[in-house]
Design a protein around this motif. Structure first.
Motif, short mmCIF file in Angstrom:
data_model
loop_
_atom_site.label_atom_id
_atom_site.label_comp_id
_atom_site.label_asym_id
_atom_site.label_seq_id
_atom_site.Cartn_x
_atom_site.Cartn_y
_atom_site.Cartn_z
N THR A 129 0.80 -1.22 0.00
CA THR A 129 0.00 0.00 0.00
C THR A 129 0.83 1.27 0.00
O THR A 129 0.27 2.37 0.08
N ASP A 130 2.16 1.16 -0.08
CA ASP A 130 2.99 2.37 -0.13
C ASP A 130 2.68 3.17 -1.39
O ASP A 130 2.51 2.60 -2.48
N ALA A 131 2.63 4.49 -1.25
CA ALA A 131 2.39 5.35 -2.41
C ALA A 131 3.58 5.31 -3.36
O ALA A 131 3.41 5.33 -4.59
N PHE A 132 4.79 5.25 -2.82
CA PHE A 132 6.00 5.14 -3.63
C PHE A 132 6.62 3.78 -3.39
O PHE A 132 6.95 3.43 -2.26
N ARG A 133 6.75 3.01 -4.45
CA ARG A 133 7.29 1.65 -4.33
C ARG A 133 8.54 1.55 -5.22
O ARG A 133 8.44 1.34 -6.43
N PRO A 134 9.72 1.67 -4.63
CA PRO A 134 10.96 1.70 -5.42
C PRO A 134 11.32 0.32 -5.96
O PRO A 134 10.71 -0.69 -5.60
N HIS A 135 12.31 0.31 -6.80
CA HIS A 135 12.84 -0.94 -7.36
C HIS A 135 13.14 -1.94 -6.25
O HIS A 135 13.74 -1.61 -5.23
#
Length: 387
Positions: free
Chosen positions: A351-357
């Motif tokens: 559910t994170d708004a920003f999901r990095p590599h």
């Protein structure tokens, strides 16, 4: 027992950076094998009672090679691994079996051979493994398979039946003796939202059309071909990413294909996708367009009316959701203390708004009680469809 709509963060040996593994549920555990990113051949399990991940350590035998896009299917006390794409980006056609009781791998001696493939489906019915479609290649080209391959699990002999609608990245859901094939991509690399049924009691297993994508006028059109499907209480439930009804673009104009964004960012899958999926490569501008015109959704098909209805939209507004299944549990009635079976819908995502590599695709779990959607196990609601 978890509350409906409750968001739970899983714990233990989480699957950080893993995508496109295979899933199979066995009672109150969800087994996960392999996956892309850093291509793996590990076997994991999620305890659905406490939402804790663990890595399964085997006693003996050689595990299958590292792979993704394969299938894992339950048969008796075993799980069967078939196909997929390995870390050299070669398609596989090998069969491996894991004994859940002895915690050991073995590879059966198989009679005959079938084409190597990935993004197929596999279903067990009456001691046979039914493998539908998938993506394959020869020395000249890549192509979508239009066949049903059947492995007799008593003799480990392959049989091949042709003339099936070509599909890959679809779902196959068993209801009684009938296998429902939904969605995925066709031979042109286009995302489709049609539904076929195969009667597994009547060889040569000719698929029959139930609903075409053109009949979905209420927004029931997949944007991403990857989705998850379950059947319970005379209903077919499908979870995936869909076009919003206000969008006027087709799925294939919008998606580039959007499920490839994950793979292209994390591994060299673009080398396969550029040739196998019609150069539908995604980019940042396309991703933004897709976000504006699409949303995750759970849809329910009533087998009596053949009408789709969208369910519980508000639960999936944040983050990315990457798996769905249904678990049957025993609960106690409040008024008399008797036991009753209940169906819980379980979704895994982040559910994170920003999901990095390299993020954890399966960190967060969402539970929805089936009774809130009318999915009770009463006898009148448990009949099989007559489609």
């Amino acid at each position: 027992m978890f509350k409906t709509g409750q968001l739970i963060q899983t714990s233990g040996n989480n699957l950080v950076g893993l995508w496109r593994p295979s899933f199979v549920k066995v009672e109150q555990r969800l087994y996960v094998f392999g996956g892309g990113g850093n291509v793996s051949n590990d076997l994991h399990a999620l305890n659905l009672s406490d939402m804790r991940w663990e890595t399964i350590h085997t006693n003996q035998g050689d595990a299958p090679s590292k792979r993704y896009g394969h299938t894992t299917t339950r048969w008796k006390q075993y799980i069967i691994i078939f196909g997929g794409c390995n870390e050299e980006q070669l398609f596989c056609n090998d069969v491996h079996i894991f004994d859940l009781e002895k915690l050991c791998w073995f590879r059966p001696e198989v009679n005959g051979a079938v084409l190597a493939r990935y993004l197929h489906s596999a279903t067990v019915y009456q001691d046979k493994l039914y493998v539908y479609g998938g993506f394959s290649r020869n020395s000249n080209c890549t192509y979508v398979l239009d066949e049903i391959s059947v492995l007799d699990l008593n003799t480990f002999t392959w049989y091949v039946y042709e003339r099936a609608p070509p599909r890959y990245n679809h779902s196959a859901t068993l209801v009684g003796q009938k296998l429902y094939i939904y969605g995925g991509k066709d031979e042109h690399g286009d995302t489709v939202s049609d539904l076929f049924v195969v009667d597994l009691n009547t060889p040569p297993y000719t698929p029959q059309s139930v609903l075409s994508g053109a009949e979905f006028s209420n927004g029931m059109m997949l944007l991403k071909s990857q989705h998850f499907c379950e059947a319970v209480c005379g209903k077919l439930l499908v979870f995936g990413k869909y076009m919003l009804p206000t969008s006027t673009s087709s799925p294939n104009e919008l998606n580039g294909d959007t499920e490839q964004q994950q793979g292209q960012a994390q591994q060299g899958e673009h080398q396969i996708n550029s040739s196998t999926e019609g150069n539908h490569g995604a980019n940042a501008d396309m991703k933004a367009a897709c976000t504006a015109d699409s949303a995750y959704g759970l849809w329910m098909l009533d087998f009596d009316t053949l009408k789709w209805e969208r369910q519980c939209d508000d639960h999936f507004l944040a983050g990315g959701w990457n798996f769905f299944t249904i678990i049957e549990e025993q609960a106690q009635r409040k008024h008399n203390g008797s036991q009753v079976s209940v169906n819980n819908l379980i979704f895994l995502g982040n559910t994170d708004a920003f999901r990095p590599h390299g993020y954890d695709h399966f960190r967060d779990a969402l539970i929805i009680k089936g009774e809130t959607l009318g999915l009770s196990n009463k006898e009148e609601n448990s009949r099989l469809p007559v489609v």
